[in-house]
Design an enzyme around this catalytic site. Structure first.
Site, PDB file in Angstrom:
ATOM      1  N   SER A  50      -5.630   5.904  11.533  1.00  0.00           N
ATOM      2  CA  SER A  50      -6.911   6.306  12.123  1.00  0.00           C
ATOM      3  C   SER A  50      -7.561   5.149  12.878  1.00  0.00           C
ATOM      4  O   SER A  50      -8.115   5.330  13.971  1.00  0.00           O
ATOM      5  CB  SER A  50      -7.852   6.816  11.028  1.00  0.00           C
ATOM      6  OG  SER A  50      -9.132   7.107  11.541  1.00  0.00           O
ATOM      7  N   LEU A  51      -7.498   3.948  12.312  1.00  0.00           N
ATOM      8  CA  LEU A  51      -8.078   2.775  12.966  1.00  0.00           C
ATOM      9  C   LEU A  51      -7.360   2.478  14.281  1.00  0.00           C
ATOM     10  O   LEU A  51      -7.985   2.162  15.292  1.00  0.00           O
ATOM     11  CB  LEU A  51      -7.992   1.575  12.020  1.00  0.00           C
ATOM     12  CG  LEU A  51      -8.600   0.262  12.514  1.00  0.00           C
ATOM     13  CD1 LEU A  51     -10.095   0.392  12.721  1.00  0.00           C
ATOM     14  CD2 LEU A  51      -8.293  -0.871  11.528  1.00  0.00           C
TER      15      LEU A  51
ATOM     16  N   ASP B 109      -4.010   9.852   4.698  1.00  0.00           N
ATOM     17  CA  ASP B 109      -4.286  10.650   5.894  1.00  0.00           C
ATOM     18  C   ASP B 109      -3.337  11.823   6.059  1.00  0.00           C
ATOM     19  O   ASP B 109      -2.224  11.847   5.534  1.00  0.00           O
ATOM     20  CB  ASP B 109      -4.246   9.774   7.165  1.00  0.00           C
ATOM     21  CG  ASP B 109      -2.986   8.931   7.287  1.00  0.00           C
ATOM     22  OD1 ASP B 109      -1.929   9.366   6.796  1.00  0.00           O
ATOM     23  OD2 ASP B 109      -3.055   7.838   7.877  1.00  0.00           O
TER      24      ASP B 109
ATOM     25  N   THR C  78      -8.532   2.584   7.499  1.00  0.00           N
ATOM     26  CA  THR C  78      -8.013   1.311   8.001  1.00  0.00           C
ATOM     27  C   THR C  78      -6.529   1.406   8.355  1.00  0.00           C
ATOM     28  O   THR C  78      -5.888   0.383   8.615  1.00  0.00           O
ATOM     29  CB  THR C  78      -8.211   0.191   6.955  1.00  0.00           C
ATOM     30  OG1 THR C  78      -7.667   0.607   5.697  1.00  0.00           O
ATOM     31  CG2 THR C  78      -9.676  -0.138   6.791  1.00  0.00           C
TER      32      THR C  78
ATOM     33  N   ARG D 236       4.773  15.915  25.159  1.00  0.00           N
ATOM     34  CA  ARG D 236       3.958  17.063  25.554  1.00  0.00           C
ATOM     35  C   ARG D 236       2.667  17.060  24.749  1.00  0.00           C
ATOM     36  O   ARG D 236       2.697  16.897  23.528  1.00  0.00           O
ATOM     37  CB  ARG D 236       4.696  18.378  25.283  1.00  0.00           C
ATOM     38  CG  ARG D 236       5.975  18.567  26.079  1.00  0.00           C
ATOM     39  CD  ARG D 236       6.675  19.840  25.622  1.00  0.00           C
ATOM     40  NE  ARG D 236       7.924  20.059  26.349  1.00  0.00           N
ATOM     41  CZ  ARG D 236       8.821  20.978  26.010  1.00  0.00           C
ATOM     42  NH1 ARG D 236       8.589  21.742  24.947  1.00  0.00           N
ATOM     43  NH2 ARG D 236       9.920  21.127  26.710  1.00  0.00           N
TER      44      ARG D 236
ATOM     45  N   LYS E 235      -6.967  18.669  23.394  1.00  0.00           N
ATOM     46  CA  LYS E 235      -5.714  18.574  24.144  1.00  0.00           C
ATOM     47  C   LYS E 235      -5.245  17.132  23.968  1.00  0.00           C
ATOM     48  O   LYS E 235      -5.755  16.217  24.614  1.00  0.00           O
ATOM     49  CB  LYS E 235      -5.948  18.911  25.613  1.00  0.00           C
ATOM     50  CG  LYS E 235      -6.136  20.396  25.898  1.00  0.00           C
ATOM     51  CD  LYS E 235      -6.209  20.671  27.383  1.00  0.00           C
ATOM     52  CE  LYS E 235      -6.260  22.162  27.674  1.00  0.00           C
ATOM     53  NZ  LYS E 235      -5.004  22.843  27.297  1.00  0.00           N
TER      54      LYS E 235
ATOM     55  N   ASP F 231       0.811  -1.207   0.000  1.00  0.00           N
ATOM     56  CA  ASP F 231       0.000   0.000   0.000  1.00  0.00           C
ATOM     57  C   ASP F 231       0.852   1.268   0.000  1.00  0.00           C
ATOM     58  O   ASP F 231       0.476   2.275  -0.597  1.00  0.00           O
ATOM     59  CB  ASP F 231      -0.927   0.000   1.222  1.00  0.00           C
ATOM     60  CG  ASP F 231      -2.044  -1.032   1.088  1.00  0.00           C
ATOM     61  OD1 ASP F 231      -2.240  -1.553  -0.022  1.00  0.00           O
ATOM     62  OD2 ASP F 231      -2.717  -1.311   2.097  1.00  0.00           O
ATOM     63  N   GLY F 232       2.008   1.219   0.669  1.00  0.00           N
ATOM     64  CA  GLY F 232       2.881   2.383   0.674  1.00  0.00           C
ATOM     65  C   GLY F 232       3.383   2.719  -0.720  1.00  0.00           C
ATOM     66  O   GLY F 232       3.454   3.896  -1.101  1.00  0.00           O
TER      67      GLY F 232
END
Length: 281
Positions: free
Chosen positions: A182-183, A139, A179, A149, A166, A64-65
Site C-alpha cells: 500500500s505504501l 493486505d 507500510t 491491461r 480503471k 515479517d513474512g
C-alpha cells in the site's frame, strides 16, 4: 505458558539453530516446531492446525513474512506472538536476536505488553456463492498478471457507490499492512492502534483517484466489471486466486485480532525512522 510453538523462516540455518537452543534451554516446556522446522531438526511432525490449537506462545524466527504465516496459522486464536527479526525489514518482528532469551524470560514470567492488531475478513463471491473466505493481517490485493491491461473495479462502501477504478488493481490494507505494498502504491502510513482500512488503486488511469482511509467496520465491495482471464486475488502475499468478470470481493474488519509481543525499548515511530531512513540525506 506450557507449550511453545516455533515458526521459523525456511532455509535459514540461523533460525533452526536458535530453535534447537530454545528447546534445550526450556526442558520443562513442550516445544514444538512448524512442519519444515521439525523436518530439519528431526522433531516430531505436528500439522499446522494442531500446532495452532496447542500453542500458548508462538515464537517467530524470521521476518515479517514468517510472522504473517504464523498469524494465518493461528486463525482466530489470540495467542501472543513473539517476533524475532532475522529478516531484512522487520516492521512487525521487533525483537533482535541478541534479546531473544531475555525477552522470552520476561514473557514466560508474565511481564510483557502486547500490540493488538486488527485483521480483515475477505470473501470472494462468484454468482452468489462464496468461493473463498479468509482472514488477513496485511493486505488484500487485486492485481493483473502478465498482460498489461487495465481493469474496471466497481467499488462501494456499505452499499454506497464510490467510484470505478480503471487501474492495474486495488489494494485493501490494514494499518499493519499500510507500510507494505500500500505504501509503495502511494497510500498513507497508519498507526497500528487506529482501526481502519486503506483503499488504494494501483496505477489508476485517473489522477484524481487517490487512497481512501475507511472506518474498519464498513463493508467494502469491489466488483470486476471487465472480462479478464489474467487478474488475481492475493491474500497477505500467501495465497492467490484467479478472478473472473463479475466476481465480487467483500472486505470488512474481522472479529479476531493478532497479538504481538512488544519490544519495550522500541517505539513504532522509531521503527519507521530506522526502516524508512527518515531524516537521512
Amino acid at each position: 505458558m506450557q507449550t511453545l510453538a516455533i515458526v521459523a523462516k525456511k532455509d535459514k540455518p540461523e533460525a533452526a539453530a536458535l530453535a534447537a537452543q530454545l528447546r534445550e534451554r526450556y526442558p520443562h516446556l513442550t516445544v514444538l516446531g512448524d512442519r519444515s522446522l521439525a523436518h530439519v531438526l528431526g522433531w516430531p511432525r505436528v500439522e499446522d492446525r494442531e500446532l495452532a490449537s496447542r500453542a500458548d506462545l508462538v515464537v517467530v524466527l524470521g521476518g515479517d513474512g514468517t510472522l504473517i504465516y504464523a498469524a494465518r496459522m493461528l486463525g482466530g486464536r489470540g495467542v501472543p506472538i513473539l517476533g524475532v527479526n532475522l529478516g531484512s525489514l522487520g516492521f512487525m518482528t521487533e525483537i533482535p536476536v541478541e534479546e531473544l532469551f531475555s525477552t522470552l524470560e520476561s514473557v514466560l514470567a508474565g511481564r510483557f505488553q502486547m500490540d493488538s492488531r486488527m485483521k480483515l475478513t475477505c470473501r470472494l463471491v462468484r454468482g452468489g456463492r462464496t468461493l473463498v473466505e479468509d482472514e488477513i493481517l496485511n493486505d488484500v490485493v487485486i492485481n493483473k498478471g502478465a498482460l498489461a491491461r487495465i481493469a474496471d473495479h466497481e467499488t462501494s462502501i456499505d452499499g454506497v457507490p464510490i467510484t470505478t477504478y480503471k487501474a492495474d488493481g486495488v489494494i485493501l490494507a490494514t494499518p499493519t499492512g499500510s507500510t507494505a505494498y500500500s505504501l509503495s502504491a502511494g497510500g498513507p502510513i497508519v498507526h497500528p492502534s487506529v482501526d481502519c482500512t486503506v483503499l488504494s488503486p494501483i496505477c489508476s488511469h485517473a489522477l484524481t483517484q487517490r487512497s481512501i482511509v475507511v472506518p474498519a467496520d464498513r463493508v467494502i465491495r469491489i466488483t470486476l466489471r471487465s472480462e479478464t482471464a489474467d487478474t488475481y486475488l492475493t491474500l497477505d502475499g500467501q495465497t492467490g486466486h484467479g478472478l473472473q468478470g463479475g466476481d465480487c470481493i467483500e472486505v470488512v474488519r474481522s472479529p479476531n485480532r493478532v497479538n504481538l509481543v512488544r519490544n519495550p525499548r522500541v517505539a513504532y515511530f522509531s521503527i519507521l525512522r530506522q526502516k524508512l531512513h527518515w531524516g537521512e540525506r
